[in-house]
Design a protein around this motif. Structure first.
Motif, PDB file in Angstrom:
ATOM      1  N   TYR A  79      55.710  26.605  49.394  1.00  0.00           N
ATOM      2  CA  TYR A  79      57.142  26.580  49.687  1.00  0.00           C
ATOM      3  C   TYR A  79      57.864  25.606  48.754  1.00  0.00           C
ATOM      4  N   ILE A  80      57.291  24.436  48.536  1.00  0.00           N
ATOM      5  CA  ILE A  80      57.918  23.440  47.655  1.00  0.00           C
ATOM      6  C   ILE A  80      58.033  23.979  46.232  1.00  0.00           C
ATOM      7  N   ILE A  81      56.988  24.632  45.751  1.00  0.00           N
ATOM      8  CA  ILE A  81      57.027  25.224  44.407  1.00  0.00           C
ATOM      9  C   ILE A  81      58.100  26.311  44.340  1.00  0.00           C
ATOM     10  N   ALA A  82      58.130  27.182  45.354  1.00  0.00           N
ATOM     11  CA  ALA A  82      59.120  28.259  45.377  1.00  0.00           C
ATOM     12  C   ALA A  82      60.543  27.694  45.423  1.00  0.00           C
ATOM     13  N   MET A  83      60.765  26.693  46.274  1.00  0.00           N
ATOM     14  CA  MET A  83      62.097  26.098  46.388  1.00  0.00           C
ATOM     15  C   MET A  83      62.486  25.407  45.076  1.00  0.00           C
ATOM     16  N   GLY A  84      61.517  24.783  44.417  1.00  0.00           N
ATOM     17  CA  GLY A  84      61.777  24.172  43.109  1.00  0.00           C
ATOM     18  C   GLY A  84      62.205  25.203  42.084  1.00  0.00           C
ATOM     19  N   LEU A  85      61.565  26.363  42.102  1.00  0.00           N
ATOM     20  CA  LEU A  85      61.940  27.435  41.182  1.00  0.00           C
ATOM     21  C   LEU A  85      63.331  27.991  41.503  1.00  0.00           C
ATOM     22  N   VAL A  86      63.644  28.100  42.779  1.00  0.00           N
ATOM     23  CA  VAL A  86      64.978  28.565  43.180  1.00  0.00           C
ATOM     24  C   VAL A  86      66.036  27.571  42.706  1.00  0.00           C
ATOM     25  N   PHE A  87      65.804  26.284  42.970  1.00  0.00           N
ATOM     26  CA  PHE A  87      66.768  25.275  42.519  1.00  0.00           C
ATOM     27  C   PHE A  87      66.835  25.218  40.993  1.00  0.00           C
TER      28      PHE A  87
END
Length: 141
Positions: free
Chosen positions: A75-83
């Motif tokens: 989730y943290i990796i995905a959210m980092g990519l979204v941001f």
């Protein structure tokens, strides 16, 4: 041995997920009396859907961690990519002052639902395979 990621299956999941999200988004916009679905929103939605599905499909690279740590890390990796995609987008267009908050909410809710469905499937499949292995071991004995 790590299993190979099935890219065709992943593409199908991205397309189905995008379609469902688009229909829900359109339905919510109509219900609230808004007509805010633009081409840029559609491209952003397909990008974020691809990020979410792609990260979930890479769970095998995180299997040596506990399931909870694996899920949080993904989730943290995905959210980092979204941001990161928002940061890149902000170089070309002006974002709404609440863009990051809205992105967090718009990504997190569908991601949690999709991740729950995905991991329920994965854990059930693992349980089924373990039961099959146990049956094979019992037959050999």
């Amino acid at each position: 041995m790590m299993k190979k990621i099935n890219l065709v299956e992943m593409l199908v999941v991205i397309c189905v997920s995008y379609t469902i999200l688009s229909l829900v988004n359109a339905g919510l916009a109509l219900a609230m009396g808004k007509n805010t679905i633009s081409a840029m929103n559609s491209f952003t939605m397909v990008l974020w859907t691809s990020i979410g599905v792609g990260i979930l499909y890479m769970h095998q690279y995180f299997e040596r961690w506990s399931p909870l740590v694996m899920i949080i890390a993904q989730y943290i990796i995905a959210m980092g990519l979204v941001f990161g995609s928002l940061l890149l987008e902000s170089q070309y267009i002006e974002l709404h002052p609440m863009a990051y908050r809205d992105a967090f909410r718009s990504f997190t809710i569908p991601y949690i639902i999709g991740a729950a469905i995905y991991y329920i499937y994965i854990f059930r499949e693992a349980k089924r395979q373990n039961e099959l292995l146990q049956e094979i071991k019992n037959k050999k004995s």
